[in-house]
Design a protein around this motif. Structure first.
Motif, PDB file in Angstrom:
ATOM      1  N   ARG A  65     -42.885   8.714  23.841  1.00 28.67           N
ATOM      2  CA  ARG A  65     -43.040   7.464  23.086  1.00 28.67           C
ATOM      3  C   ARG A  65     -42.936   7.719  21.579  1.00 28.67           C
ATOM      4  N   ASP A  66     -43.534   8.797  21.122  1.00 22.30           N
ATOM      5  CA  ASP A  66     -43.446   9.105  19.698  1.00 22.30           C
ATOM      6  C   ASP A  66     -42.008   9.433  19.307  1.00 22.30           C
ATOM      7  N   THR A  96     -47.674  13.932  19.709  1.00 23.16           N
ATOM      8  CA  THR A  96     -46.626  13.547  18.766  1.00 23.16           C
ATOM      9  C   THR A  96     -45.722  14.742  18.542  1.00 23.16           C
ATOM     10  N   ALA A 119     -38.535  -0.252  26.953  1.00 21.55           N
ATOM     11  CA  ALA A 119     -39.633   0.409  26.246  1.00 21.55           C
ATOM     12  C   ALA A 119     -40.909   0.434  27.076  1.00 21.55           C
ATOM     13  N   THR A 134     -39.281   8.329  20.763  1.00 24.18           N
ATOM     14  CA  THR A 134     -38.525   7.068  20.774  1.00 24.18           C
ATOM     15  C   THR A 134     -38.779   6.279  19.495  1.00 24.18           C
ATOM     16  N   ARG A 135     -40.032   6.269  19.038  1.00 20.42           N
ATOM     17  CA  ARG A 135     -40.350   5.565  17.796  1.00 20.42           C
ATOM     18  C   ARG A 135     -39.619   6.188  16.610  1.00 20.42           C
ATOM     19  N   ARG A 154     -35.854   5.384  16.615  1.00 20.35           N
ATOM     20  CA  ARG A 154     -35.547   4.036  16.142  1.00 20.35           C
ATOM     21  C   ARG A 154     -35.722   3.929  14.628  1.00 20.35           C
ATOM     22  N   ARG A 155     -36.773   4.526  14.093  1.00 15.33           N
ATOM     23  CA  ARG A 155     -37.021   4.425  12.655  1.00 15.33           C
ATOM     24  C   ARG A 155     -35.950   5.146  11.851  1.00 15.33           C
TER      25      ARG A 155
END
Length: 840
Positions: free
Chosen positions: A418-419, A501, A409, A421-422, A425-426
């Motif tokens: 990065r957004d 985003t 990460a 990837t977040r 995962r969520r």
């Protein structure tokens, strides 16, 4: 990277012995390798252990030096790649892929484990990407300027002696050794060879000598003026690497080890002056770049790219690297496990026999160890019963494989990545190199969010998911095919210019696409995508642009093409909880404009334009059907108005025949036109006064175009009789003109439908007993049922339904006659023991 980098290994030749290379009083330790070669990787590790250098220099972009410590992170799992992209043009990018069995990766890991500095020493990516951009501009300009003769000359390959040596040095070495397969020769010489005790540097010295001989051949060709010009870039790269090696030798007196493609080793050993090397680097183009680690896949390694070292069997190479002892037995065990998962019968005895066969084949073919060819032949013969079908599965899953690497990460990434990837995962949507299907139920919050994410990514050009036909019914179902490709990392970097985003980037991209859309249909399709992606901030400006475009566009065809996307959005909006009020108003206005302009647009059309207009009629009919019966505010009942338009089209003689025929058919299917009236209209069209070509076009519109017209003719013999009578009366001179159109109409029917129609026509009009009963259940099959033939199947039907016959029950002919009874004593028919009343 040049194709020469595919070459195998080279070494540390003179001056000095291999054992002296890398020491303070000797030259640098030059470890020439084949990129992505497990044998080279093991040899590099052994050589570094033996030499213990003070610094390890690796072929690769120096901008990635700051990323080297991430290779020690426990979350870093190869295959991975270094990604460099231009900051001002993210789409211009380059990859440097590394697998677990890549010598460069082994060198990086060795340096980290032994607390030794590691650096990349190839030409900086800033120059590489700028140089590539200049080449692309030159190529585009040359393509535009040169004539046909010049292009033909430019496409001629370089002389064989030069292209074969520098383009594929392995092939040249294999040919010199008497082998016709470079891959097989390399496996025998390097991949299947273990590093001998006390002999870790010897193979590098020997192969450097071989590469030196090949480089001499290249230099001779260049001096003769027969080269292709690609040599110049190699010279620049090698000049930069020599400068870095000199600087490292001054900084690290303990010794310097260099891991690079074997093709470059003789050039790095060559004695040149610093001034000469710097002169080659003067004036190079440059651009600002960003670098990061990205996941890579074994499947992507099998394609030529990055180092120019596409390998055919990354899964096999990974196995050779991970299982140096008894690799054949372990490999065949993997194959057996895979085949058993696919419900094939493979026992341990099969593995034993396949191992013996592979060893025997290797001995017969003179190979030191069974290679991929021998194991594949053994698997085909022993485990696959000679079939290539299961063998294809083995090749796809194991020889190539779907392994996807992972990066930590903490790796540098654009904010958009990065957004994403977040969100992944969520929502528990892990990227996977294997293709898989994802079924979504939009009534669930998590599935609805997954759907929105995938639709937003598609708006951004990141096609991680592809919509597929849903298995279930209902508007709340969605099915996606997911597959993560490394190139998507570049697409994400490109999309980063739209926002930080996924939501903001997709919104900005949708607004920009609406402004630049070329047609009205593109804007309506974009509005639909905004609804699917749940982009309310983008939908408002898109709808304003849509309303403006619709008001100015007078082409009925454009309006008709734009309508379906809006109607679909209205239909699915309720499921997603989206406010579709603005869409409903625009859709109704668009439909009304189509209703007004369509009759006039369908007159005076040639054959091609009429066929296109028929398609528009079908599209509008389907869209109006989805709108429902509810009156639109200010627009009345759209369905009723559309039926009035169809009636106008069906009776107006100036309208093309194919459009009139389709209008009649649509009214008939909707139950708004009686069969008698449809037969009357067909009779008028097929009368002798109508030109045969116009009549054939009407028939094409009525029963052609995939509308199920064949089944209509099967069950309504009056219509078939009219067509039959008309066709037999077409004059001979006109028959050849209408035949192609009729053949196109009837050839689209299913084979069973064509056979049924042929049988009806063969009987002739006089033999068809139901021609006067249009649409009856028995039409086309004689005046009644043949009870004797029906009775013959009753025993089988009873058996299939689990109603075994009892002794004394009449199961033969006459069971359906007067007085016949079923098994329970009741007469046949509803509630009795026949096909209709049987309990299932």
């Amino acid at each position: 990277m040049t194709g020469a980098d595919r070459a195998g290994s080279g070494g540390s030749g003179p001056p000095g012995s291999a054992a002296d290379a890398g020491k303070p009083d000797g030259g640098p330790l030059l470890l020439g390798v084949r990129h992505h070669g497990p044998g080279s990787a093991r040899a590099v590790r052994a050589a570094l252990d033996a030499a213990g250098p003070g610094v390890v220099l690796i072929e690769g972009p120096p901008e990635a030096d700051a990323l080297i410590p991430l290779a020690a992170d426990q979350d870093m799992r190869p295959p991975v790649a270094l990604l460099a992209h231009a900051v001002d043009e993210p789409g211009r990018s380059a990859f440097w892929p590394l697998a677990e069995f890549s010598p460069e990766w082994v060198a990086v890991r060795w340096a980290l484990e032994h607390d030794v500095p590691a650096r990349f020493v190839d030409l900086p990516a800033a120059h590489t990407l700028a140089w590539r951009a200049a080449d692309d501009r030159t190529a585009d300009r040359d393509t535009a300027d040169q004539g046909t003769a010049d292009r033909d000359t430019a496409d001629e390959p370089a002389p064989a002696s030069f292209a074969d040596v520098r383009g594929d040095p392995l092939a040249a070495l294999a040919e010199a050794a008497g082998h016709d397969d470079p891959e097989r020769w390399w496996e025998d010489v390097v991949e299947h060879r273990g590093a001998g005790a006390g002999d870790a540097l010897a193979p590098f010295a020997a192969l450097e000598e071989a590469m030196g001989a090949l480089r001499e051949t290249e230099d001779d060709v260049e001096r003769d003026g027969d080269g292709d010009g690609g040599h110049d870039r190699d010279l620049v790269r090698e000049a930069y690497m020599r400068l870095q090696v000199r600087a490292a030798r001054r900084e690290f007196p303990r010794g310097v080890a260099v891991v690079c493609g074997a093709w470059h080793v003789p050039a790095l050993r060559r004695r040149t002056t610093v001034a000469a090397d710097r002169a080659l680097l003067r004036g190079l183009p440059r651009t600002k770049v960003d670098m990061t680690w990205v996941p890579w896949t074994h499947r992507r390694l099998s394609r030529t790219g990055g180092y120019g070292a596409g390998i055919e069997s990354p899964g096999w190479y990974a196995h050779l690297f991970a299982a140096p002892d008894r690799p054949v037995e372990r490999w065949l065990t993997k194959v057996a496990g895979l085949l058993r998962e696919e419900d094939r019968i493979v026992s341990p005895a099969h593995v034993v026999e396949a191992t013996r066969l592979a060893g025997t084949l290797a001995a017969v073919r003179g190979r030191p160890l069974p290679g991929l060819g021998e194991t594949t032949d053994a698997v085909r013969a022993v485990m696959c019963d000679g079939s290539d079908v299961p063998l294809a599965l083995v090749h796809d899953r194991l020889v190539v494989g779907d392994v996807l690497g992972e990066v930590p990460a903490g790796a540098p990434a654009v904010p958009l990545q990065r957004d994403l990837t977040r969100l992944q995962r969520r929502l528990r949507l892990k990227p996977d190199a294997a293709r898989r299907e994802l079924d979504l139920d939009l009534r669930r919050d998590t599935d609805a969010e997954r759907s929105r994410l995938l639709h937003r990514l598609r708006l951004l050009g990141v096609d991680w998911g592809e919509p597929a036909a849903s298995r279930g019914t209902g508007t709340f179902r969605e099915t996606w095919r997911l597959r993560w490709e490394p190139e998507l990392s570049v697409r994400i970097a490109e999309a980063g210019v739209w926002g930080t985003t996924v939501l903001s980037a997709a919104t900005a991209r949708a607004e920009a696409d609406a402004v630049t859309a070329r047609g009205l249909a593109e804007v309506t399709a974009l509005a639909e995508r905004c609804l699917l992606a749940d982009l309310p901030d983008a939908l408002s400006p898109v709808m304003r642009i849509l309303a403006d475009r619709a008001a100015l566009d007078t082409d009925v065809g454009h309006l008709a093409q734009a309508l379906p996307a809006l109607v679909r959005s209205l239909r699915y909006g309720d499921v997603r909880g989206t406010d579709t009020g603005a869409l409903a108003e625009v859709a109704a206005g668009l439909a009304e404009r189509v209703f007004v302009g369509l009759p006039a647009a369908c007159t005076a059309l040639d054959a091609d334009a009429a066929e296109e207009m028929r398609g528009h009629v079908d599209v509008v009919h389907g869209a109006v059907g989805l709108l429902g019966d509810a009156p639109a505010p200010g627009h009345g009942d759209l369905r009723s108005r559309w039926r009035a338009v169809l009636r106008t089209l069906s009776t107006r003689d100036t309208v093309s025949g194919v459009v009139r025929g389709r209008a009649v058919r649509l009214l008939l299917d909707d139950g708004r036109l009686a069969h008698d009236e449809a037969a009357r209209l067909m009779g008028l069209v097929l009368s002798p006064g109508t030109p045969p070509a116009d009549a054939a076009a009407w028939i094409e519109g009525f029963v052609g175009g995939g509308s199920g017209g064949g089944m209509l003719l099967l069950h309504d013999e009056r219509l078939l009789g009219l067509i039959d009578a008309w066709l037999t009366g077409v004059p001979a001179d006109a028959f050849t003109d209408v035949l192609p159109l009729l053949r196109r109409t009837f050839s689209a029917y299913e084979p069973g439908v064509r056979r049924g129609l042929g049988e009806l026509v063969r009987r002739g009009p006089g033999a068809r007993g139901s021609v006067t009963v249009a649409g009856s259940a028995t039409a086309g099959f004689g005046p009644g049922l043949d009870t004797a033939r029906a009775d013959a199947v009753l025993p089988v039907v009873r058996l299939l339904l689990g109603r075994d016959t009892q002794a004394g029950t009449d199961t033969g002919t006459g069971a359906t006659g007067p007085g016949a009874t079923g098994e329970d004593g009741r007469p046949p028919g509803p509630g009795g023991n026949d096909l209709v009343g049987a309990e299932t």
